[in-house]
Scaffold this active site. Structure first.
Site, mmCIF file in Angstrom:
data_model
loop_
_atom_site.group_PDB
_atom_site.id
_atom_site.type_symbol
_atom_site.label_atom_id
_atom_site.label_comp_id
_atom_site.label_asym_id
_atom_site.label_seq_id
_atom_site.Cartn_x
_atom_site.Cartn_y
_atom_site.Cartn_z
ATOM 1 N N HIS A 47 0.835 -1.203 0.000
ATOM 2 C CA HIS A 47 0.000 0.000 0.000
ATOM 3 C C HIS A 47 0.868 1.251 0.000
ATOM 4 C CE1 HIS A 47 -2.300 -3.297 1.754
ATOM 5 N NE2 HIS A 47 -3.399 -2.668 1.373
ATOM 6 N N HIS A 278 -4.121 2.957 -3.303
ATOM 7 C CA HIS A 278 -4.288 2.365 -1.970
ATOM 8 C C HIS A 278 -3.530 1.051 -1.820
ATOM 9 C CE1 HIS A 278 -6.258 0.858 1.699
ATOM 10 N NE2 HIS A 278 -6.190 -0.297 1.063
ATOM 11 N N GLU A 427 -17.079 -4.119 25.084
ATOM 12 C CA GLU A 427 -16.215 -5.301 25.093
ATOM 13 C C GLU A 427 -15.079 -5.185 24.084
ATOM 14 O OE1 GLU A 427 -19.509 -5.428 24.646
ATOM 15 O OE2 GLU A 427 -20.325 -6.421 26.417
ATOM 16 N N HIS A 489 -27.490 -15.947 25.463
ATOM 17 C CA HIS A 489 -26.418 -15.770 26.440
ATOM 18 C C HIS A 489 -25.661 -17.058 26.745
ATOM 19 C CE1 HIS A 489 -28.065 -11.854 26.865
ATOM 20 N NE2 HIS A 489 -27.439 -11.562 27.992
HETATM 21 C C1 LIG Z 1 -11.109 -4.901 10.031
HETATM 22 C C2 LIG Z 1 -10.587 -4.692 8.658
HETATM 23 N N1 LIG Z 1 -11.440 -4.705 7.629
HETATM 24 C C3 LIG Z 1 -10.989 -4.577 6.360
HETATM 25 C C4 LIG Z 1 -9.659 -4.455 6.113
HETATM 26 C C5 LIG Z 1 -9.151 -4.356 4.692
HETATM 27 N N2 LIG Z 1 -8.718 -2.995 4.433
HETATM 28 C C6 LIG Z 1 -7.427 -2.629 4.510
HETATM 29 S S1 LIG Z 1 -7.195 -1.018 4.218
HETATM 30 C C7 LIG Z 1 -8.834 -0.765 3.963
HETATM 31 C C8 LIG Z 1 -9.357 0.592 3.622
HETATM 32 C C9 LIG Z 1 -8.915 1.551 4.602
HETATM 33 O O1 LIG Z 1 -9.217 2.825 4.222
HETATM 34 P P1 LIG Z 1 -8.419 3.999 4.897
HETATM 35 O O2 LIG Z 1 -8.281 3.738 6.323
HETATM 36 O O3 LIG Z 1 -9.095 5.243 4.485
HETATM 37 O O4 LIG Z 1 -6.985 3.872 4.277
HETATM 38 P P2 LIG Z 1 -6.418 4.610 2.980
HETATM 39 O O5 LIG Z 1 -7.073 3.953 1.797
HETATM 40 O O6 LIG Z 1 -6.783 6.026 3.097
HETATM 41 O O7 LIG Z 1 -4.984 4.335 3.062
HETATM 42 C C10 LIG Z 1 -9.532 -1.945 4.113
HETATM 43 C C11 LIG Z 1 -11.000 -2.070 3.934
HETATM 44 C C12 LIG Z 1 -8.787 -4.446 7.217
HETATM 45 N N3 LIG Z 1 -7.488 -4.334 7.068
HETATM 46 N N4 LIG Z 1 -9.278 -4.549 8.466
#
Ligand SMILES: Cc1ncc(C[n+]2csc(CCOP(=O)(O)OP(=O)(O)O)c2C)c(N)n1
Ligand SMILES: [Mg+2]
Length: 677
Positions: A47, A278, A427, A489
């Site tokens: 990324h 990204h 939690e 539960h």
């Molecule tokens: C819990 C979770 N869900 C999905 C992902 C997959 N994922 C990695 S980065 C991302 C998008 C994140 O967007 P942002 O925080 O705005 O990062 P940017 O594209 O701006 O670098 C996703 C959905 C992940 N790493 N963790």
């Protein structure tokens, strides 16, 4: 407050060329951008967008504010830096390399995402110094940062500002803030007024699917303000504005959010500002264009000496500060110094098991009928006076989880001398914060909720295990035995699901002695988290002696067969008593049955094969008894064994009726045996 310092090396300090060198902010930020582009390109995955977008913010933070010493990555009073947006791992790796962490060599960056490198796809705790926590599952890092900031306040209250006085910074993206856990974590931090927590929000309006406007219309700034945070918004590419915002954030008594407007993939001529930067390499043409646009004519992985020197100078800023801290520690009184070092090292004090020994003796003498959640409270009463590092808590179930004992005072805003945290109905944040507490060091966190809600903690439990942190999850109401609250539960699949997590000890003790033993193991085992699955309902005392910690074997023969061992009854927790009663029924019919208590599968699995074979009784008919899903029991019962337990969800009724209804009874065990012998 640290002065914003010049990033020129001409004022002195180490220089890669040996001569005085200057580098502009822009040069230094571009070094991060170039390394990120090049490493992602070399790995053909990763990324680049986030590191390129946040390079300016990170440069300001690391060169002007962050208190750290690359030569002493474990210096206890360093500021903590959490890259909650873990997909931007190259931002962190570049910073660690540039500032001079010895293990983050340029070759590690060249080997980004390759087997055996320190530079995993997402930052992995323990792979390299300077990685404070494993991030990647979005939002978890924010929760960790709250825990770290809380640990800092707790330790400052105990040891004073001379020894403990540092900030926790986190970089979080749109994704982290979209995650539900961000709400819980930010709400908790706001309530506790963790003023030394500063979150730099990469407000780039882009996530994977495209512009965030596709899915979210939240006013993030108003949201954090509503939690009681200090909120600012800046142009994330204006270093002076960023510096001013950080300085202001440090001065407030509230946690701070700085929304940094940035362009994802800053510098990429065609792809900047789009989700195309990204999660994939930019490609040769785009990288060439970016080099031109940024004014970075150097080959891949080459950082010119003056620019590297400026970075190393920034990294060297912390050495005098850490040396001054050493002096303060040395000057503190011996008792404080020794205790501080012990807690930070995670060592246990001499004699810490004394109370537990007394508890076990008393249980043997009196053989009480007691729920294991109550036995757990007795264990805590025995531990708390000896272990001031224990930081307890519950997610609004204190009275049910039996997690609070005499001598523990609540932690609250401006009340950090306490040792008990009312996490509220949060939690997710509780579990993530406990990871942060453990990672920070100096404290041992435990926290409670119902076992069924381990689902709400599971992402963090998994990370506790992955990071091998000593976090103790006190999970009560562990089966249909909780009764009338019904199937929502009543955990059924949770034990199996938890046992499937590597590095996690799942304990299900059967009585007071076993509960004390399991607590002892949870505290003594430094390199993994533990789940204690505890009953709501009272259980009889089964153990007749407590000389050796038998739970340490994971499983053991509680009662041998009264005659020739034809059957082995293997049970955990509340069902061990059913096995004991079934053994009597079998004996009356002339069938010899041994009873095995199996409180921790993970520890049992680690025993030598001959021990396991003896305990399981190879050649005998094996019956598993657990008021839970049979999933996983095949490991112990194969090839011809039978399972007495749950086959589906529970029901709402008094516990005794449920055991009858679901046929988890001594009689059912007898029938199962007779059907097979
Ligand atoms: C819990 C979770 N869900 C999905 C992902 C997959 N994922 C990695 S980065 C991302 C998008 C994140 O967007 P942002 O925080 O705005 O990062 P940017 O594209 O701006 O670098 C996703 C959905 C992940 N790493 N963790
Ligand atoms: Mg984004």
């Amino acid at each position: 407050m640290a002065e914003a310092s010049s990033i020129s090396t001409s004022a002195g300090g180490p220089s890669a060329s040996g001569a005085a060198a200057t580098a502009t902010h822009r040069d230094m930020a571009n070094a991060i951008r170039a390394l990120a582009m090049d490493a992602v390109e070399a790995a053909n995955s990763g990324h680049p967008g986030m590191p390129m977008g946040m390079a300016d913010v990170a440069t300001v933070l690391f060169t002007r504010f962050l208190k750290f010493d690359p030569a002493r990555p474990e210096w206890p009073d360093r500021d903590r830096f959490v890259l909650s947006a873990g997909h931007g791992s190259m931002l962190l790796y570049a910073l660690l390399h540039l500032t001079g962490y010895a293990d983050m060599t340029i070759d590690e960056l060249r080997n980004f995402r390759q087997l055996g490198s320190r530079t995993a796809g997402h930052p992995e705790y323990g792979h390299a110094t300077g990685i404070e926590t494993t991030t990647g599952p979005l939002g978890q890092g924010l929760g960790n940062a709250v825990g770290m900031a809380l640990a800092e306040r707790l330790l400052a209250a105990r040891f004073g500002g001379e020894l403990v006085d540092h900030f926790t910074y986190a970089i979080a993206g749109d994704g982290c803030l979209m995650e539900g856990i961000s709400h819980e974590a930010a709400s908790l931090a706001g309530h506790l007024r963790l003023g030394k927590l500063i979150v730099l929000f990469d407000d780039n309006g882009i996530s994977i699917d495209g512009p965030t406007g596709l899915t979210v219309s939240d006013n993030q700034q108003a949201r954090f303000a509503a939690y009681g945070w200090h909120v600012q918004a800046v142009d994330g590419h204006d270093p002076e504005a960023v510096a001013a915002a950080i300085a202001a954030a440090r001065a407030t008594a509230q946690p701070s959010l700085i929304a940094c407007k940035t362009v994802i993939g800053f510098g990429a001529p065609k792809k900047a500002g789009t989700s195309k930067t990204h999660g994939s390499p930019l490609g040769a043409d785009e990288i060439a264009g970016a080099r031109e646009k940024l004014g970075w004519p150097y080959p891949p992985f080459v950082v010119p000496a003056p620019i590297l020197a400026a970075w190393r100078h920034a990294g060297a800023r912390g050495a005098p500060t850490s040396a001054a801290w050493d002096k303060r520690l040395a000057a503190s009184d011996k008792k404080t110094r020794t205790e501080f070092k012990r807690r930070v090292a995670g060592d246990l004090p001499k004699g810490w098991t004394k109370g537990l020994e007394a508890l076990k003796r008393k249980a043997i003498d009196e053989a009480p009928s007691m729920a294991t959640r109550v036995a757990s409270q007795r264990a805590l009463e025995a531990l708390v006076p000896h272990l001031p590092e224990l930081i307890g808590g519950s997610a609004d179930l204190t009275g049910s989880n039996n997690t609070l004992v005499a001598g523990q005072n609540p932690v609250g805003p401006d009340q950090f001398a306490g040792s008990y945290i009312y996490y509220g109905v949060r939690e997710h944040a509780m579990a993530a914060a406990m990871n942060g507490l453990a990672l920070h060091g100096g404290v041992i966190p435990y926290g409670g909720t119902f076992l069924v809600f381990t689902d709400y903690c599971r992402p963090s439990i998994r990370l506790s295990a992955l990071m091998r942190q000593r976090v103790i999850y006190v999970m009560t109401h562990d089966s249909i035995g909780l009764g009338e609250d019904g199937p929502t539960h009543q955990p059924v699949e949770h034990l199996a699901a938890l046992r499937a997590i590597p590095n996690l000890n799942v304990f299900r003790p059967a009585d007071v002695v076993e509960t004390a033993e399991c607590w002892e193991l949870a505290i003594a085992t430094r390199d993994r988290p533990s789940v204690l699955a505890l009953t709501r309902q009272a259980l009889p005392s089964l153990r007749r002696e407590a000389g050796e910690n038998l739970c340490a074997y994971g499983g053991y023969i509680l009662l041998p067969a009264s005659t020739n061992r034809q059957v082995t009854l293997i049970a955990t927790g509340s069902e061990v008593a059913i096995a004991v009663a079934a053994r009597e029924l079998l004996a009356a019919e002339g069938i010899g049955a041994a009873v095995v208590s199996l409180p921790c599968w993970q520890l049992f699995q680690a025993q030598p094969a001959h021990y396991r074979d003896e305990v399981l009784g190879l050649g005998s008919l094996r019956i598993g008894i657990e008021a839970a899903s049979p999933f996983g029991w095949g490991t112990w019962l194969a090839p011809d064994g039978a399972f007495v337990g749950m086959r589906g969800f529970g029901a709402s009724a008094p516990a005794e009726q449920l055991y009858e209804h679901f046929k988890i009874t001594p009689h059912a065990v007898l029938e199962a045996v007779k059907a097979r012998l």
